[in-house]
Design a protein around this motif. Structure first.
Motif, mmCIF file in Angstrom:
data_model
loop_
_atom_site.group_PDB
_atom_site.id
_atom_site.type_symbol
_atom_site.label_atom_id
_atom_site.label_comp_id
_atom_site.label_asym_id
_atom_site.label_seq_id
_atom_site.Cartn_x
_atom_site.Cartn_y
_atom_site.Cartn_z
ATOM 1 N N MET A 242 56.751 42.484 28.397
ATOM 2 C CA MET A 242 56.604 41.361 29.295
ATOM 3 C C MET A 242 55.280 40.683 29.007
ATOM 4 N N GLY A 243 55.248 39.395 29.263
ATOM 5 C CA GLY A 243 54.015 38.664 29.041
ATOM 6 C C GLY A 243 54.073 37.289 29.666
ATOM 7 N N GLY A 244 52.935 36.656 29.691
ATOM 8 C CA GLY A 244 52.833 35.307 30.223
ATOM 9 C C GLY A 244 51.813 34.519 29.431
ATOM 10 N N ALA A 245 51.876 33.216 29.578
ATOM 11 C CA ALA A 245 50.935 32.372 28.839
ATOM 12 C C ALA A 245 50.709 31.070 29.588
ATOM 13 N N PHE A 246 49.546 30.482 29.374
ATOM 14 C CA PHE A 246 49.212 29.159 29.879
ATOM 15 C C PHE A 246 48.780 28.334 28.681
ATOM 16 N N TYR A 247 49.380 27.178 28.498
ATOM 17 C CA TYR A 247 49.036 26.278 27.398
ATOM 18 C C TYR A 247 48.493 24.992 28.009
ATOM 19 N N GLY A 248 47.512 24.402 27.361
ATOM 20 C CA GLY A 248 46.971 23.155 27.875
ATOM 21 C C GLY A 248 46.378 22.294 26.776
ATOM 22 N N LEU A 249 46.487 20.994 26.970
ATOM 23 C CA LEU A 249 45.861 20.008 26.085
ATOM 24 C C LEU A 249 45.310 18.918 26.981
ATOM 25 N N TYR A 250 44.037 18.623 26.844
ATOM 26 C CA TYR A 250 43.414 17.595 27.664
ATOM 27 C C TYR A 250 42.702 16.610 26.759
ATOM 28 N N ILE A 251 43.002 15.339 26.927
ATOM 29 C CA ILE A 251 42.313 14.263 26.202
ATOM 30 C C ILE A 251 41.669 13.380 27.260
ATOM 31 N N PRO A 252 40.329 13.314 27.289
ATOM 32 C CA PRO A 252 39.671 12.494 28.309
ATOM 33 C C PRO A 252 40.014 11.019 28.142
ATOM 34 N N SER A 253 39.581 10.219 29.082
ATOM 35 C CA SER A 253 39.902 8.784 29.084
ATOM 36 C C SER A 253 39.182 8.058 27.955
ATOM 37 N N GLU A 254 39.568 8.384 26.710
ATOM 38 C CA GLU A 254 38.948 7.766 25.538
ATOM 39 C C GLU A 254 39.974 7.108 24.616
ATOM 40 N N ILE A 255 41.243 7.101 25.009
ATOM 41 C CA ILE A 255 42.277 6.455 24.187
ATOM 42 C C ILE A 255 42.261 4.965 24.516
ATOM 43 N N GLU A 256 42.176 4.135 23.485
ATOM 44 C CA GLU A 256 42.103 2.689 23.702
ATOM 45 C C GLU A 256 43.471 2.103 24.037
#
Length: 114
Positions: free
Chosen positions: A1-15
């Motif tokens: 058994m196992g678990g995971a947390f995945y995340g991707l964060y891009i700050p407000s820098e996309i034009e």
């Protein structure tokens, strides 16, 4: 058994650009109209099982995940399922195995305005 947390964060820098001049080979970029950010998150839980009652060399597993995606003022939620198995051939000293995997089984995430 196992678990995971995945995340991707891009700050407000996309034009943010309108793209009205993208076919102009000399000035393809329109002026910057603002900036936005994006993030994706997923939480997953899974388990594996040695299916000895079916066959001594069979191993099965699966996982469930909940996914959240946000880009600019659009957001959406979804869920997906993964399933897989491995079969180890036990004839003599055979080093061969067969595996199959099905990933991201579920409906596509539909983004909507927040």
């Amino acid at each position: 058994m196992g678990g995971a947390f995945y995340g991707l964060y891009i700050p407000s820098e996309i034009e943010r650009r309108a793209g009205i001049n993208e076919n102009d080979p000399f000035e393809p970029l329109t002026p910057v109209e603002g900036y936005f950010g994006a993030y994706d998150m997923a939480i997953s839980a899974g388990a594996g099982y040695h299916a000895k009652k079916i066959s001594r060399g069979l191993y099965l597993g699966g996982s469930v995940k909940v996914i959240n995606q946000t880009i600019d003022d659009l957001a959406g939620w979804g869920a997906a399922f993964d399933a897989g198995g491995v079969y180890h051939f036990k004839k003599g000293s055979s080093p061969f195995s067969f595996a199959a995997l099905f990933q991201n089984i579920g409906a596509p995430i539909k983004l909507a305005r927040q």
